[in-house]
Design a protein around this motif. Structure first.
Motif: not given
Length: 218
Positions: A94-95, A101-102, A126-128, A132-133
């Motif tokens: 998951s990480v 994308d983060c 922050r998602r690229q 948003q976070g």
């Protein structure tokens, strides 16, 4: 493959709408061969999404009150084929998926509860893709047939890794939202389900479809 299906279904949650209120309901996710996962939702939440892709099923709840619609979600996932797997491996995967994308990833301490379930926290600063976070608490149960993951998810503005924009009280309350995670068996193999739960689902489970039990007040 199965983890990819789970990520695709979780992405679909962002476009789901709010359905009829099911506050105080109990979600039952059958895993097969008598195994079930049950989670009683807090009062004030409504089911907003349910979807299945392959052996993966995701069910999501959001706050019923429109004024609290921005307070995130509770999502419960069943991934078949991962019975008896290592939850630590699931967390690592998951990480790694989040890192794609983060800008940066926050990972909390992994804790095993007395009942054998596992908890941790994961955050995306922050998602690229959208700027948003996000922060999510995970409560994981591993059965013979599947792995089950309850998530309390908060959408956030982008944040610095050193300054999480959630208070300790919010995190504690969010953890309590997914406390009541129970993995049990109706077939006599493994931990037997409580009599009340077994009676409530008797003759209702015919396949792997999610089942929602209304609270007594509904």
């Amino acid at each position: 493959m199965v983890r990819g299906a789970a990520l695709a279904l979780l992405a679909a949650l962002t476009v789901s709408g709010v359905a009829a209120a099911e506050t105080g309901s109990t979600l039952v996710l059958p895993g097969g061969n008598g195994e079930i996962l049950a989670l009683t939702l807090p009062v004030g939440w409504s089911r907003s999404f349910a979807g299945t892709e392959g052996s993966t099923t995701v069910v999501e709840w959001r706050k019923t009150d429109p004024a609290q619609s921005g307070d995130g979600s509770i999502a419960v996932t069943r991934i078949g084929g991962l019975g008896n797997s290592d939850p630590a491996e699931f967390i690592r995967d998951s990480v790694e998926a989040m890192k794609q994308d983060c800008d940066d990833v926050v990972q909390g301490q992994v804790r095993t509860d007395p009942a054998g379930t596992v908890r941790t926290a994961l955050g995306c600063t922050r998602r690229q893709s959208d700027g948003q976070g996000e922060m999510q608490l995970l409560h994981i149960a591993v059965g013979r047939e599947a792995i089950y993951v309850a998530r309390r998810v908060w959408p956030l503005a982008a944040y610095d890794k050193a300054h999480l924009p959630l208070s300790s009280a919010q995190i504690a309350e969010g953890g309590a939202d997914i406390d009541d995670l129970r993995l049990c068996s109706l077939s006599g193999v493994g931990t037997a389900c409580p009599a009340e739960l077994a009676a409530a689902v008797k003759d209702q489970i015919t396949d792997l479809s999610p089942l929602v039990l209304k609270s007594s007040g509904q």
